[in-house]
Scaffold this motif. Structure first.
Motif, PDB file in Angstrom:
ATOM      1  N   THR A   7       8.252 -10.588 -22.217  1.00 36.35           N
ATOM      2  CA  THR A   7       8.712 -11.886 -22.699  1.00 36.35           C
ATOM      3  C   THR A   7       7.972 -12.286 -23.964  1.00 36.35           C
ATOM      4  O   THR A   7       6.838 -11.884 -24.186  1.00 36.35           O
ATOM      5  N   THR A   8       8.627 -13.108 -24.782  1.00 39.44           N
ATOM      6  CA  THR A   8       7.992 -13.571 -26.017  1.00 39.44           C
ATOM      7  C   THR A   8       7.074 -14.752 -25.763  1.00 39.44           C
ATOM      8  O   THR A   8       6.070 -14.908 -26.435  1.00 39.44           O
ATOM      9  N   LEU A   9       7.410 -15.590 -24.804  1.00 42.63           N
ATOM     10  CA  LEU A   9       6.642 -16.820 -24.598  1.00 42.63           C
ATOM     11  C   LEU A   9       5.293 -16.567 -23.949  1.00 42.63           C
ATOM     12  O   LEU A   9       4.260 -17.021 -24.436  1.00 42.63           O
ATOM     13  N   GLU A  10       5.265 -15.851 -22.850  1.00 44.14           N
ATOM     14  CA  GLU A  10       4.022 -15.609 -22.132  1.00 44.14           C
ATOM     15  C   GLU A  10       3.448 -14.223 -22.384  1.00 44.14           C
ATOM     16  O   GLU A  10       2.319 -13.937 -22.038  1.00 44.14           O
ATOM     17  N   GLY A  11       4.246 -13.334 -22.968  1.00 44.09           N
ATOM     18  CA  GLY A  11       3.810 -11.969 -23.189  1.00 44.09           C
ATOM     19  C   GLY A  11       3.652 -11.190 -21.895  1.00 44.09           C
ATOM     20  O   GLY A  11       2.975 -10.176 -21.847  1.00 44.09           O
ATOM     21  N   GLU A  12       4.302 -11.674 -20.841  1.00 42.91           N
ATOM     22  CA  GLU A  12       4.199 -10.999 -19.551  1.00 42.91           C
ATOM     23  C   GLU A  12       5.328  -9.987 -19.388  1.00 42.91           C
ATOM     24  O   GLU A  12       6.335 -10.043 -20.083  1.00 42.91           O
ATOM     25  N   PHE A  13       5.137  -9.054 -18.467  1.00 48.19           N
ATOM     26  CA  PHE A  13       6.156  -8.061 -18.163  1.00 48.19           C
ATOM     27  C   PHE A  13       6.989  -8.544 -16.982  1.00 48.19           C
ATOM     28  O   PHE A  13       6.452  -8.992 -15.979  1.00 48.19           O
ATOM     29  N   LEU A  14       8.304  -8.468 -17.126  1.00 51.84           N
ATOM     30  CA  LEU A  14       9.219  -8.784 -16.036  1.00 51.84           C
ATOM     31  C   LEU A  14      10.022  -7.537 -15.717  1.00 51.84           C
ATOM     32  O   LEU A  14      10.376  -6.768 -16.614  1.00 51.84           O
ATOM     33  N   VAL A  15      10.318  -7.342 -14.457  1.00 52.37           N
ATOM     34  CA  VAL A  15      11.201  -6.254 -14.037  1.00 52.37           C
ATOM     35  C   VAL A  15      12.495  -6.917 -13.577  1.00 52.37           C
ATOM     36  O   VAL A  15      12.492  -7.743 -12.668  1.00 52.37           O
ATOM     37  N   VAL A  16      13.586  -6.566 -14.251  1.00 48.13           N
ATOM     38  CA  VAL A  16      14.865  -7.234 -14.027  1.00 48.13           C
ATOM     39  C   VAL A  16      15.889  -6.216 -13.546  1.00 48.13           C
ATOM     40  O   VAL A  16      15.987  -5.108 -14.082  1.00 48.13           O
ATOM     41  N   ASN A  17      16.650  -6.603 -12.541  1.00 49.54           N
ATOM     42  CA  ASN A  17      17.764  -5.794 -12.064  1.00 49.54           C
ATOM     43  C   ASN A  17      18.861  -5.850 -13.129  1.00 49.54           C
ATOM     44  O   ASN A  17      19.329  -6.931 -13.494  1.00 49.54           O
ATOM     45  N   THR A  18      19.274  -4.709 -13.653  1.00 48.50           N
ATOM     46  CA  THR A  18      20.267  -4.691 -14.733  1.00 48.50           C
ATOM     47  C   THR A  18      21.610  -5.283 -14.295  1.00 48.50           C
ATOM     48  O   THR A  18      22.355  -5.783 -15.134  1.00 48.50           O
ATOM     49  N   HIS A  19      21.896  -5.281 -13.015  1.00 44.56           N
ATOM     50  CA  HIS A  19      23.150  -5.855 -12.513  1.00 44.56           C
ATOM     51  C   HIS A  19      23.117  -7.380 -12.515  1.00 44.56           C
ATOM     52  O   HIS A  19      24.157  -8.006 -12.323  1.00 44.56           O
ATOM     53  N   HIS A  20      21.958  -7.983 -12.750  1.00 44.05           N
ATOM     54  CA  HIS A  20      21.827  -9.437 -12.797  1.00 44.05           C
ATOM     55  C   HIS A  20      21.912  -9.975 -14.212  1.00 44.05           C
ATOM     56  O   HIS A  20      21.861 -11.174 -14.418  1.00 44.05           O
TER      57      HIS A  20
END
Length: 58
Positions: A7-20
């Motif tokens: 993410t640009t705001l927090e610089g954290e890593f997110l794992v996202v389901n591509t179907h979402h």
């Protein structure tokens, strides 16, 4: 399938389901990803790079 996004705001890593993922929009120096729950995620990754990663996951 899942994709890791920084993410640009927090610089954290997110794992996202591509179907979402509903939409990916290109900004001047960022991409905005909209999920099915209405959440918006902003990333500095280029649109082309993000779309290539998404298409390889499907």
């Amino acid at each position: 399938m899942f994709i890791r996004i920084t993410t640009t705001l927090e610089g954290e890593f997110l794992v996202v389901n591509t179907h979402h993922i509903i939409t990916v929009r290109r900004g001047s120096d960022f991409c905005m990803i909209t999920l099915i729950n209405g959440e918006e995620i902003y990333t500095n990754e280029s649109f082309e790079s993000l779309m290539n990663r998404l298409s390889s996951k499907r």
